[in-house]
Design a protein around this motif. Structure first.
Motif, PDB file in Angstrom:
ATOM      1  N   GLN A   1      44.871  39.389  35.652  1.00 18.61           N
ATOM      2  CA  GLN A   1      46.195  39.420  36.053  1.00 18.61           C
ATOM      3  C   GLN A   1      46.154  40.659  37.098  1.00 18.61           C
ATOM      4  OE1 GLN A   1      49.089  38.190  33.254  1.00 18.61           O
ATOM      5  NE2 GLN A   1      48.494  36.227  33.361  1.00 18.61           N
ATOM      6  N   GLU A   2      45.748  41.747  36.330  1.00 13.40           N
ATOM      7  CA  GLU A   2      45.992  43.215  37.114  1.00 13.40           C
ATOM      8  C   GLU A   2      45.257  42.974  38.539  1.00 13.40           C
ATOM      9  OE1 GLU A   2      43.927  47.500  36.656  1.00 13.40           O
ATOM     10  OE2 GLU A   2      44.748  46.567  34.806  1.00 13.40           O
TER      11      GLU A   2
ATOM     12  N   LEU B   1      44.782  40.171  40.337  1.00  8.08           N
ATOM     13  CA  LEU B   1      45.372  39.259  41.119  1.00  8.08           C
ATOM     14  C   LEU B   1      46.712  39.893  41.549  1.00  8.08           C
ATOM     15  CD1 LEU B   1      45.062  35.838  39.056  1.00  8.08           C
ATOM     16  CD2 LEU B   1      43.857  36.768  41.137  1.00  8.08           C
ATOM     17  N   ARG B   2      47.387  40.797  40.745  1.00  3.35           N
ATOM     18  CA  ARG B   2      48.496  41.508  41.228  1.00  3.35           C
ATOM     19  C   ARG B   2      48.312  42.395  42.264  1.00  3.35           C
ATOM     20  NH1 ARG B   2      49.883  42.486  35.785  1.00  3.35           N
ATOM     21  NH2 ARG B   2      51.102  40.616  35.052  1.00  3.35           N
ATOM     22  N   SER B   3      46.847  43.077  42.357  1.00  2.78           N
ATOM     23  CA  SER B   3      46.653  44.029  43.522  1.00  2.78           C
ATOM     24  C   SER B   3      46.525  43.382  44.685  1.00  2.78           C
ATOM     25  CB  SER B   3      45.173  44.575  43.162  1.00  2.78           C
ATOM     26  OG  SER B   3      44.201  43.582  43.304  1.00  2.78           O
TER      27      SER B   3
ATOM     28  N   ARG C   1      48.981  41.467  45.686  1.00  3.52           N
ATOM     29  CA  ARG C   1      50.289  41.005  45.798  1.00  3.52           C
ATOM     30  C   ARG C   1      50.839  39.702  45.954  1.00  3.52           C
ATOM     31  NH1 ARG C   1      51.251  46.076  46.823  1.00  3.52           N
ATOM     32  NH2 ARG C   1      50.613  47.343  48.551  1.00  3.52           N
ATOM     33  N   LEU C   2      50.082  38.986  45.001  1.00  5.04           N
ATOM     34  CA  LEU C   2      50.724  37.493  44.382  1.00  5.04           C
ATOM     35  C   LEU C   2      51.770  37.551  43.684  1.00  5.04           C
ATOM     36  CD1 LEU C   2      47.194  35.946  43.466  1.00  5.04           C
ATOM     37  CD2 LEU C   2      48.159  35.488  45.544  1.00  5.04           C
ATOM     38  N   ARG C   3      52.563  36.609  43.964  1.00  2.44           N
ATOM     39  CA  ARG C   3      54.021  36.567  43.500  1.00  2.44           C
ATOM     40  C   ARG C   3      53.657  36.000  41.734  1.00  2.44           C
ATOM     41  NH1 ARG C   3      55.719  32.296  47.449  1.00  2.44           N
ATOM     42  NH2 ARG C   3      55.246  31.086  45.813  1.00  2.44           N
ATOM     43  N   GLY C   4      54.746  36.667  41.001  1.00  2.00           N
ATOM     44  CA  GLY C   4      54.739  36.178  39.468  1.00  2.00           C
ATOM     45  C   GLY C   4      54.405  34.688  39.463  1.00  2.00           C
TER      46      GLY C   4
ATOM     47  N   ASP D   1      53.200  32.400  41.346  1.00  6.41           N
ATOM     48  CA  ASP D   1      51.919  32.126  41.411  1.00  6.41           C
ATOM     49  C   ASP D   1      51.085  32.222  39.971  1.00  6.41           C
ATOM     50  OD1 ASP D   1      52.237  31.394  44.122  1.00  6.41           O
ATOM     51  OD2 ASP D   1      51.658  33.202  44.999  1.00  6.41           O
ATOM     52  N   LEU D   2      51.289  33.374  39.676  1.00  5.87           N
ATOM     53  CA  LEU D   2      50.515  33.606  38.044  1.00  5.87           C
ATOM     54  C   LEU D   2      51.021  32.740  37.095  1.00  5.87           C
ATOM     55  CD1 LEU D   2      50.315  37.500  38.340  1.00  5.87           C
ATOM     56  CD2 LEU D   2      48.709  36.087  39.182  1.00  5.87           C
TER      57      LEU D   2
END
Length: 137
Positions: free
Chosen positions: A51-52, A54-56, A58-61, A63-64
């Motif tokens: 998830q780190e 993917l967050r890099s 800038r995906l929205r929460g 989406d995760l």
């Protein structure tokens, strides 16, 4: 328009919202497909690094946490595929955590280099040795 690999990833959760499996599907330029899936205790210990990465991007929460596959760009897809491939054969939790955190912390360029190396003989083994796994699984 240039052609490139296409990637999608999926974070599967149980009814309580806990991660049960992580998977990445890739389609090469020639149309062949690759799938990597990590489930069970491995998925739990890899989820934070996965998830780190993917967050890099800038995906929205939303989406995760969605049950739908996430389409991601090729550079990011190669990075998350590398995270899963690096830990898939490992059994010890401490090694799974160490390797997944180290791969997740790689720069995009470093991850792209190692992603290219994983198809070579002993490429994944060399990566895990570099990241401090040691010679045993």
């Amino acid at each position: 328009m240039t052609r490139s690999e296409t990637y999608s990833c999926l974070i599967e959760r149980d009814d309580d919202g806990r991660v049960t499996a992580l998977s990445v599907a890739a389609q090469d330029l020639d149309g062949s497909e690759r799938h990597v899936r990590v489930n069970g205790y491995r998925a739990i210990h890899v989820a934070a690094g996965f998830q780190e990465v993917l967050r890099s991007a800038r995906l929205r929460g939303r989406d995760l946490t969605s049950a739908d596959p996430i389409r991601i760009d090729p550079q990011l897809g190669a990075h998350v595929e590398l995270v899963l491939r690096a830990v898939k054969p490992l059994k010890r939790i401490d090694r799974i955590s160490t390797v997944s955190e180290a791969v997740a912390g790689m720069s995009r360029e470093e991850a792209a280099y190692w992603h290219a190396q994983i198809n070579r003989r002993n490429g994944l083994r060399a990566l895990r040795l570099l990241l401090g796994e040691g010679p045993k699984r």
